[in-house]
Design an enzyme around this catalytic site. Sequence first.
Site, PDB file in Angstrom:
ATOM      1  N   PRO A  93       7.060  13.164  -5.915  1.00  0.00           N
ATOM      2  CA  PRO A  93       5.658  13.011  -5.511  1.00  0.00           C
ATOM      3  C   PRO A  93       5.110  11.623  -5.786  1.00  0.00           C
ATOM      4  O   PRO A  93       5.275  11.088  -6.870  1.00  0.00           O
ATOM      5  CB  PRO A  93       4.935  14.041  -6.369  1.00  0.00           C
ATOM      6  CG  PRO A  93       5.823  14.293  -7.533  1.00  0.00           C
ATOM      7  CD  PRO A  93       7.227  14.020  -7.093  1.00  0.00           C
ATOM      8  N   ASP A 134       1.270  13.717  -7.042  1.00  0.00           N
ATOM      9  CA  ASP A 134       1.016  13.519  -8.458  1.00  0.00           C
ATOM     10  C   ASP A 134      -0.457  13.177  -8.588  1.00  0.00           C
ATOM     11  O   ASP A 134      -0.881  12.121  -8.134  1.00  0.00           O
ATOM     12  CB  ASP A 134       1.852  12.324  -8.966  1.00  0.00           C
ATOM     13  CG  ASP A 134       2.967  12.777  -9.858  1.00  0.00           C
ATOM     14  OD1 ASP A 134       2.950  13.950 -10.282  1.00  0.00           O
ATOM     15  OD2 ASP A 134       3.860  11.957 -10.138  1.00  0.00           O
ATOM     16  N   TRP A 139       4.149  12.383 -16.458  1.00  0.00           N
ATOM     17  CA  TRP A 139       5.570  12.462 -16.087  1.00  0.00           C
ATOM     18  C   TRP A 139       6.166  13.826 -16.414  1.00  0.00           C
ATOM     19  O   TRP A 139       7.153  14.238 -15.819  1.00  0.00           O
ATOM     20  CB  TRP A 139       6.370  11.361 -16.777  1.00  0.00           C
ATOM     21  CG  TRP A 139       6.145  10.048 -16.109  1.00  0.00           C
ATOM     22  CD1 TRP A 139       5.335   9.045 -16.544  1.00  0.00           C
ATOM     23  CD2 TRP A 139       6.694   9.607 -14.858  1.00  0.00           C
ATOM     24  NE1 TRP A 139       5.347   8.005 -15.649  1.00  0.00           N
ATOM     25  CE2 TRP A 139       6.177   8.326 -14.622  1.00  0.00           C
ATOM     26  CE3 TRP A 139       7.572  10.175 -13.933  1.00  0.00           C
ATOM     27  CZ2 TRP A 139       6.509   7.591 -13.484  1.00  0.00           C
ATOM     28  CZ3 TRP A 139       7.907   9.453 -12.804  1.00  0.00           C
ATOM     29  CH2 TRP A 139       7.375   8.167 -12.588  1.00  0.00           C
ATOM     30  N   GLN A 173      13.130   4.474 -10.549  1.00  0.00           N
ATOM     31  CA  GLN A 173      13.015   5.892 -10.911  1.00  0.00           C
ATOM     32  C   GLN A 173      14.221   6.403 -11.707  1.00  0.00           C
ATOM     33  O   GLN A 173      14.181   7.513 -12.235  1.00  0.00           O
ATOM     34  CB  GLN A 173      12.816   6.753  -9.660  1.00  0.00           C
ATOM     35  CG  GLN A 173      11.537   6.443  -8.882  1.00  0.00           C
ATOM     36  CD  GLN A 173      10.269   6.901  -9.563  1.00  0.00           C
ATOM     37  OE1 GLN A 173      10.267   7.272 -10.736  1.00  0.00           O
ATOM     38  NE2 GLN A 173       9.161   6.864  -8.845  1.00  0.00           N
ATOM     39  N   TRP A 204      11.415   9.109 -12.817  1.00  0.00           N
ATOM     40  CA  TRP A 204      11.444  10.465 -12.266  1.00  0.00           C
ATOM     41  C   TRP A 204      12.821  11.122 -12.411  1.00  0.00           C
ATOM     42  O   TRP A 204      12.927  12.263 -12.857  1.00  0.00           O
ATOM     43  CB  TRP A 204      11.000  10.448 -10.798  1.00  0.00           C
ATOM     44  CG  TRP A 204      10.760  11.824 -10.260  1.00  0.00           C
ATOM     45  CD1 TRP A 204       9.937  12.772 -10.796  1.00  0.00           C
ATOM     46  CD2 TRP A 204      11.360  12.416  -9.111  1.00  0.00           C
ATOM     47  NE1 TRP A 204       9.990  13.925 -10.031  1.00  0.00           N
ATOM     48  CE2 TRP A 204      10.851  13.731  -8.992  1.00  0.00           C
ATOM     49  CE3 TRP A 204      12.284  11.966  -8.154  1.00  0.00           C
ATOM     50  CZ2 TRP A 204      11.229  14.595  -7.956  1.00  0.00           C
ATOM     51  CZ3 TRP A 204      12.637  12.823  -7.126  1.00  0.00           C
ATOM     52  CH2 TRP A 204      12.116  14.124  -7.038  1.00  0.00           C
ATOM     53  N   LYS A 222       7.690 -11.018  -4.787  1.00  0.00           N
ATOM     54  CA  LYS A 222       7.124  -9.693  -4.667  1.00  0.00           C
ATOM     55  C   LYS A 222       6.130  -9.635  -3.498  1.00  0.00           C
ATOM     56  O   LYS A 222       5.367 -10.561  -3.292  1.00  0.00           O
ATOM     57  CB  LYS A 222       6.395  -9.363  -5.984  1.00  0.00           C
ATOM     58  CG  LYS A 222       6.097  -7.897  -6.143  1.00  0.00           C
ATOM     59  CD  LYS A 222       5.602  -7.612  -7.545  1.00  0.00           C
ATOM     60  CE  LYS A 222       5.144  -6.174  -7.611  1.00  0.00           C
ATOM     61  NZ  LYS A 222       4.748  -5.759  -8.932  1.00  0.00           N
ATOM     62  N   LYS A 249      -0.296  -9.178  -0.721  1.00  0.00           N
ATOM     63  CA  LYS A 249      -1.253  -9.442   0.367  1.00  0.00           C
ATOM     64  C   LYS A 249      -1.741 -10.875   0.314  1.00  0.00           C
ATOM     65  O   LYS A 249      -1.844 -11.538   1.330  1.00  0.00           O
ATOM     66  CB  LYS A 249      -2.450  -8.489   0.238  1.00  0.00           C
ATOM     67  CG  LYS A 249      -2.196  -7.150   0.899  1.00  0.00           C
ATOM     68  CD  LYS A 249      -3.377  -6.757   1.797  1.00  0.00           C
ATOM     69  CE  LYS A 249      -3.043  -5.548   2.649  1.00  0.00           C
ATOM     70  NZ  LYS A 249      -3.106  -4.287   1.901  1.00  0.00           N
TER      71      LYS A 249
END
Length: 951
Positions: free
Chosen positions: A47, A86, A517, A553, A557, A590, A593
């Site tokens: 999620p 989440d 988490w 992750q 996760w 990275k 914008k």
Amino acid sequence: MFKKVDTRKKYAEMEREIIQFWKKDKIFQKSVERRSKDKYYSFYDGPPFITGVPHYGTLLSSIVKDAVPRYWTMKGYRVERRWGWDCHGLPAENMVEKKLGLKSKKDIEKIGVGKFNEACLRETSQIASGWEAVIDRVGRWVEFKNAYKTMDLDYMESVWWAFSQLNKKGLIYEDIRVSLYCPRCSTPLSNFEIAMDNSYEMDSDPSVYVKMKVKGEENTYFLVWTTTPWTLLANVALAVGKNIDYLKIRTAGINYILAKERINNVFKDDAVEIVGEYKGADLVDMEYEPIFPCEIEKGYRVIAGDFVTTEDGSGIVHIAPAFGEDDFNARKINNLPIIMNVDEEGKFTDGEWIGKKVWDANNEIVKWLKVNNFLFKREQITHSYPHCHRCHTKLIYKAQPAWYVNVAKIRQQLLSENEKINWYPEFLKHGRFQKGIESAPDWNISRNRYFGTAIPVWKCENEDCREIKVVGSYAELKKLSGIEKKDYHRPGVDEITFKCEKCGGVMKRISQVFDSWIESGSMPFAQFHYPFENKERFEKSFPTDFIAEYIAQTRAWFYVLHVLSVGIFGKISFKNVVTTGTIAGSDGKKMSKSLGNYPDSNIILEKYSADALRFYLLSSPLLNAQNISFSEKAIQDIQRKTLATLWNSYAFFTLYAEVDNWKPKEKFGKPANSKNLLDIWIVSELHKLIKEVEVNMQKYDLVKATKPFEFFVDNLSNWYIRRSRKRFWKSENDDDKNNAYETLHYTLVTLSKTIAPFVPFIAEEIYKNLTKDESVHLTDFPLFDEKMIDEKLNIEMKRTRDIISEGLQQRALNKIKVRQPLKAVTIKDKIEDVELKDIMREELNVKDILISETQEENIKLDTNITPDLKLEGIARELVRVIQQMRKEAGYEVDNRISIFYTGAKEVFVKFGDLIAKETLANELSFGELVTFDLQKEILIDGNKYVLFIKK
Ligand SMILES: [Zn+2]
Ligand SMILES: [Zn+2]
């Protein structure tokens, strides 16, 4: 029969129409429901935080999470795909704090936890819609309406259950420990929250050497190094390494004690005199005069610590148990006092800098040290230091009571269960993931926050009792308290109390909520409200067949899923995991914008297509967990070279099939029973492609599963169709013509199924038009037939193509047009197949192919042009011009024409038949036409020709 293909139509438009069609005809639902419940393929959606906005990273994982389930659906499995959100935790809280203009926890408590949480619920409930359009647009099929949310009451109850299970297994404990702590959010953070991408920033901090006076010795000081001068206010001891060598040296009349190895670094060129030598053990228990004296017992002495090194500093470490992990542990061993002089907002609670934030006081403290003659030396260092992943505040290490999952206790099982997981790419299994488990500290799961699942621990208020009750369900809580709530968020849940079984006192909930988490890691069962409901659904889907996320992750996760599932169920929760890399901006930095280093995804989707973006990402090194820089050029290339080429092949087929009114004998196509080498070859390449996709998809190697598609489309368009073109439009052999149609129809239909998981739009368009069937995504994945794959032919054909392109390069180098026939070409290795030889002769436009094994080059052209060859070249040039005229006149491809000409007759006399045949002319005569459709005058090698054509 076939819909005419508009080659000028925008891909994006075609894709949007297909999205509408999928929705209207419920193709996604059908693709799931038509598969048997007994053949289940389980997928878990990791999620995203409900507060985020979709970016290339989320598009990437969405595309992977779409392609793989589509493939398994076509393999006959039922793949339910449910979206998840989440909702809890700092991301949501920070968003709402900003909206409401709240700056700290105190502000939140001022407006009330109830109001604050209501706002969190409201805000997070509104956000979901922005995602759906984007996810739809990239062609991802997922159930949005039925999405699970971690803030749902059912979900939270399952999390309670999970916690109570861990507790029953002895894996939960409360302790005071030091962990990273955000002063603004006033909460501890877990080690893997910090391991995620945006948690480290470059900071410049003072690096100071301070003097701590040895008690009872004149002019003698321990030299102590620190980069967090503010912690000196909580200093209680100094640590040395037992076996490290220390020296007492004298310079400018003052004695300093420090590690022998550090002398040169600290004193550099200063003249020093050695006045004493010690082992660290000799220094232990010596006392010193503190810089900031407090009334403490058993403090201000030297202790031994095995964490002390001579890599930097002075080899003497200052100990502030409240603000360092080693410090805190040293406190336990040495029975040291603790000074906690910083509040939950990271401000000093007493002393000179009372009320000031510790990082703000840092420089002032250094100045004070200097003024008061405690400073030996000050430098400045730049280092990467952890910051809050949500609010970017610089973190501190802080001791505080917290609840932990005892990871150490199940570490061995975590490692052995990891052996059962198929990691793609594989190196992560024993690399990053295993290393992460090996070094993982116990997991701090309590947060001093508001919008989260309340930790279901009730404690007796009686100081002497302190009985603890862990509650595992709402029903259990009702049984204990008689109270049932509609919502178990704070503050409602905090109001529930009950009688202590032991002493009769009041049991009150502890104030913390869970680290969110815990919730992400509970999704395998909490999404189904297991074990309270849906037992069967959970058991069928657990452990899952497939998950996919980006590489960070592995420490987040993937890790929490593993810890909770091994902790609760004693086994893995996912069998296959695909880990992607990250996408940087076009400049390698990275994506940002403000830097403008990447184009908006909507622009990319409109300008090229979702298929192009999908294929770009799926076939890139990202799927091998490597990082890439975004390249619009690469997407453009995929669109032009692969997708548009396929589109043109498809348009070619429909155009000619229409002209010939050709209809397939079998609706879904079948390989022609053809002896034509090109037909046999393209079907062989097609089955080879299916096999490659199949084999690699089974291994979750998406790069190898997608890449061959590019080569296949090149083969199909630039070789099979190019070489077969004539068979479609002027073949006098009906069988051969029909074979060509059948082969191309079968190839396009089968290809559309093979690529459907990756480029679902173009696949759908081709399949639907060529079969009139409902949807390619409701079909089965094609099976490859080993008998159809003629590897020898594939290799020979490739070699032929390679030699030809080398030959064409030589023509270009010698500035000889391809239309100019040449006498011969000599090749090194012979080509046995007669048809391949014919192909080569035609492609290179040579009369003969000779073999010379002694020749060094693969191929050598005879560039000598005889008068006859010259004339034939002119004839070819005339054919080209007439073909062009046919187009300009707007003739259909099968119209027969008449040609009249003036100019040198010789070429027409000698090559008239060839010209007439190639241009579909019934008549070719000398003279001028009075009425004609088109007239053209051209100059070839100084000779003027005038051409007239008419139908
Ligand atoms: Zn923060
Ligand atoms: Zn009690």
